[in-house]
Design a protein around this motif. Structure first.
Motif, short mmCIF file in Angstrom:
data_model
loop_
_atom_site.label_atom_id
_atom_site.label_comp_id
_atom_site.label_asym_id
_atom_site.label_seq_id
_atom_site.Cartn_x
_atom_site.Cartn_y
_atom_site.Cartn_z
N ALA A 73 32.28 41.10 38.88
CA ALA A 73 33.49 40.89 39.69
C ALA A 73 34.73 41.37 38.93
CB ALA A 73 33.63 39.42 40.08
N LEU A 74 34.75 41.15 37.62
CA LEU A 74 35.87 41.63 36.80
C LEU A 74 35.90 43.15 36.79
CD1 LEU A 74 38.22 41.09 34.88
CD2 LEU A 74 36.56 40.97 33.00
N TYR B 21 37.30 44.38 40.04
CA TYR B 21 38.76 44.24 40.13
C TYR B 21 39.46 45.32 39.30
CZ TYR B 21 43.37 42.02 40.00
OH TYR B 21 44.70 41.76 40.13
N ALA C 111 41.91 48.31 40.55
CA ALA C 111 43.25 48.50 39.99
C ALA C 111 43.45 49.93 39.53
CB ALA C 111 43.47 47.52 38.84
N ASN D 66 33.39 39.31 45.51
CA ASN D 66 34.30 40.11 44.69
C ASN D 66 35.73 40.05 45.21
OD1 ASN D 66 32.33 40.98 42.88
ND2 ASN D 66 31.75 42.71 44.17
N ILE D 67 35.88 40.02 46.52
CA ILE D 67 37.22 39.89 47.10
C ILE D 67 37.82 38.55 46.73
CG2 ILE D 67 38.47 39.65 49.28
CD1 ILE D 67 37.84 42.53 48.53
N SER E 274 38.97 38.74 43.21
CA SER E 274 40.16 39.60 43.15
C SER E 274 41.39 38.85 43.63
CB SER E 274 39.95 40.84 44.03
OG SER E 274 38.87 41.62 43.55
N TYR E 275 41.22 38.03 44.66
CA TYR E 275 42.34 37.19 45.13
C TYR E 275 42.78 36.23 44.04
CZ TYR E 275 44.29 32.86 46.84
OH TYR E 275 45.05 31.72 46.96
N LEU F 210 42.51 36.42 40.79
CA LEU F 210 43.23 37.12 39.72
C LEU F 210 44.62 37.56 40.18
CD1 LEU F 210 40.31 39.26 38.28
CD2 LEU F 210 41.71 37.66 36.97
N SER F 211 44.69 38.09 41.39
CA SER F 211 45.99 38.54 41.91
C SER F 211 46.96 37.37 42.05
CB SER F 211 45.79 39.21 43.27
OG SER F 211 45.00 40.36 43.16
N ALA G 158 48.86 43.41 44.27
CA ALA G 158 48.57 42.01 43.97
C ALA G 158 49.42 41.09 44.84
CB ALA G 158 48.83 41.72 42.49
N SER H 228 47.43 38.84 47.61
CA SER H 228 47.41 37.39 47.41
C SER H 228 48.16 36.68 48.53
CB SER H 228 48.01 37.02 46.05
OG SER H 228 49.37 37.39 45.99
#
Length: 477
Positions: free
Chosen positions: A325-326, A329, A333, A381-382, A385-386, A388-389, A417, A421
Motif C-alpha cells: 500500500a505504501l 501511494y 505521488a 490501497n485507496i 492513501s486517504y 496518509l493524505s 492530497a 482527503s
C-alpha cells in the motif's frame, strides 16, 4: 441486560489451528483463545457469567473491530439497583445556555433520588447564580476563574454519586442520556466512557460542517483501543467516569484549559482501565455559529497538542501501513508530478496487494476470484492513501506549502492530497453541503488548527509530536 451476537456475515469456527472468527464483510479472520471462544459460545446463548477484565477487554476489542455486536436492552433495567449519579457542569457567563442545559437534565428518565446536579460557577459576571438558584441543583460559586478542568475537579469533590457524568453548559442532554450509558459500568473493566455528541444548530453551511466534522463527534461506531500507545479519548462534554477512579487519577489537570479530557483519558488507560465510546447517550452541543469564533476555537484546540505529548511522551503517532500500500501511494505521488515510469510500479503494487487479499481469503475459508481480489485490493490501497493524505493535510500543511515554494512540482502533490482527503471526508461524513462549501471550511479548519499546533509547540518548546511513525509490514513474512 446485555446481549452478544456475531456480526452479520461472520462465524465462530474451530479448526486444527484453534478458534477463530471469520467473515466476508470484509474477508478477514481473527484468532482467539479457547477460553474466549467458550465465553462467546455461552454469551451468544444468553448465559450469564462472570467475565475477567481481560475477557471483557477482548470483547470490546472484537466489537470495535466489527466481529461481534454488544447491545443493551433497557427494558430489563432494575430501578432499585441503579447507581447514584452526580452530573457536574462547569460554567462561566453562559446563563441562558445553562438554563436550557438544566431544563434538559430535569427531563432525564432517571430517578430523581438517584440524581445529583452540581453547577460550578467559574466566577461568572452574569445571572448564572440566579439561574441555578431557581432550580434544585447545587451551586458552587468561585470567586476567581481557573478554567473548566479545575471547576470540574471541584464539582467532583462536592459530589456524592458513585458515577460522575460530565456535561458542558452549552449542551443539552437527551432524555435517555444516562439510561443508555450507565449500564456499561456493569462491566467492571470499564473505567469511563463517552456518548454521542451531535450539533445543536443545523441551519447554516457552517452549522452543517461543524455538526458533521466536529472533533467532539466520534461517529456511529462502538470504539475501543486495546493498545495503550493509541491516542483514543472521549470528549469531556459527554464523559462518564467512576468517581473512585477519577479521584485516584487526581482528576483533570487544572493547568490545562484545553485538552484536559484527552490527558485524563490517556492517564486512565495507562492504569489498565477500559475506555469505550458508545454511539448512544446523546447530547446536543451548541457549537460556534460564527466562522471567526469557530476558527479561533480550532486554533485553541491545536495549542493543546504540544502540552499533551510533552506530558505523555509514551504516546506516539503511529500509522500502520502494508508495504504494498505504501508503494502504491508513493508510485501514485510520482505519477502526479510527471514521473510516468512509476506507473508499472503502481500496477505491480496493486497486483501484489490483490494476491495478498486472495491468499487471505483462502485462509479465512471464503476464497474470492481474481477480479474480486483486485477490487478489494484497490479499495484497501485507496483507504491507506486517504489516511496518509489526511495526515499530511492535518499536521504538515504549512510545511508542505514551504516545500512547494522551493519545489514547484510539490504543489501538485499538495493539491492532490488536499482534494483527495477532503473529498473522502465529505463522502464519509455526509454533511449535507456541496463539496465546494465543505472544502472551504475544511481548508480553513486545517490552517487554523495547524497554526495553533505550531504556536503550542513554540510555547512549550516541544515539537517531537510531529514525528509520525510508520509501522510498515510485509504480508509475505
Amino acid at each position: 441486560m446485555f446481549s452478544f451476537s456475531l456480526a452479520e456475515g461472520y462465524r465462530l469456527a474451530r479448526d486444527q489451528d484453534g478458534w477463530s472468527i471469520a467473515g466476508n464483510l470484509p474477508k478477514r479472520r481473527v484468532t482467539i483463545s479457547a477460553g474466549l471462544a467458550q465465553s462467546l459460545l455461552l454469551l451468544f446463548k444468553g448465559t450469564a457469567q462472570e467475565l475477567a477484565w481481560a475477557t471483557q477487554k477482548s470483547l470490546f476489542h472484537l466489537a470495535a473491530k466489527g466481529y461481534i455486536n454488544i447491545k443493551y436492552s433497557a427494558n430489563t433495567q432494575n430501578i432499585a439497583t441503579l447507581p447514584m449519579v452526580s452530573v457536574v457542569i462547569p460554567v462561566k457567563n453562559r446563563a441562558q445556555d445553562l438554563k436550557q442545559c438544566l431544563s434538559s437534565l430535569y427531563e432525564l428518565n432517571w430517578p430523581p433520588n438517584k440524581l445529583q446536579i452540581i453547577v460550578v460557577d467559574d466566577n461568572s459576571s452574569d445571572e448564572t447564580p440566579q439561574i441555578v438558584q431557581e432550580t434544585s441543583a447545587i451551586l458552587i460559586k468561585k470567586n476567581y476563574c481557573e478554567g473548566p478542568a479545575a471547576a470540574r475537579n471541584l464539582g467532583v469533590q462536592k459530589s456524592s454519586g458513585d458515577i460522575i457524568a460530565f456535561i458542558d453548559s452549552d449542551c443539552l442532554a437527551d432524555s435517555n442520556w444516562l439510561n443508555d450509558l450507565i449500564p456499561w459500568f456493569s462491566f467492571s473493566a470499564v473505567g469511563a466512557l463517552g456518548g454521542l455528541v451531535e450539533g445543536y444548530y443545523q441551519q447554516t453551511p457552517l452549522d452543517k460542517y461543524e455538526s458533521a466534522c466536529s472533533s467532539l463527534s466520534l461517529g456511529q461506531r462502538f470504539l475501543f483501543e486495546k493498545t495503550l500507545s493509541g491516542a483514543f479519548y472521549v470528549p469531556g462534554c459527554n464523559m462518564l467516569i467512576r468517581k473512585k477512579l477519577f479521584l485516584q487519577l487526581g482528576g483533570f489537570n487544572p493547568q490545562m484549559y484545553v485538552g484536559e479530557d484527552v490527558d485524563l483519558c490517556w492517564r486512565l488507560r495507562r492504569q489498565g482501565c477500559a475506555l469505550i465510546y458508545v454511539p448512544q447517550g446523546k447530547i446536543w452541543h451548541k457549537h460556534r455559529t460564527a466562522a471567526y469564533n469557530m476558527l479561533q476555537r480550532k486554533f485553541t484546540y491545536g495549542t493543546s497538542e504540544a502540552a499533551l505529548y510533552k506530558q505523555n511522551q509514551d504516546k506516539k503517532k503511529i500509522l500502520p501501513l502494508p508495504l504494498e500500500a505504501l508503494l502504491f501511494y508513493l508510485s501514485a505521488a510520482a505519477i502526479i508530478i510527471g514521473y510516468w515510469q512509476f506507473f508499472c510500479l503502481l500496477i505491480l503494487a496493486w497486483i501484489t496487494s490483490a494476491f495478498s487479499k486472495h491468499r487471505l481469503s483462502k485462509q479465512v475459508g471464503l476464497p474470492v476470484k481474481a477480479p474480486e481480489a483486485c477490487r478489494i485490493a484497490w479499495r484497501s490501497n485507496i483507504a491507506v492513501s486517504y489516511s496518509l493524505s489526511y495526515h499530511i493535510i492535518r499536521y504538515y500543511l504549512f510545511f508542505s506549502i514551504l516545500i512547494a515554494c522551493i519545489w514547484p512540482k510539490f504543489v501538485l502533490l499538495l493539491l492532490a492530497a488536499l482534494f483527495f482527503s477532503s473529498y473522502v471526508e465529505w463522502r464519509i461524513k455526509n454533511p449535507r453541503l456541496p463539496y465546494t462549501a465543505f472544502l472551504f471550511y475544511y481548508i480553513l479548519e486545517q490552517l487554523f488548527y495547524q497554526a495553533g499546533v505550531i504556536w503550542g509547540g513554540v510555547k512549550h518548546g516541544y515539537f517531537r509530536f510531529y514525528l509520525l511513525r510508520l509501522h510498515i509490514w510485509c504480508p509475505y513474512k
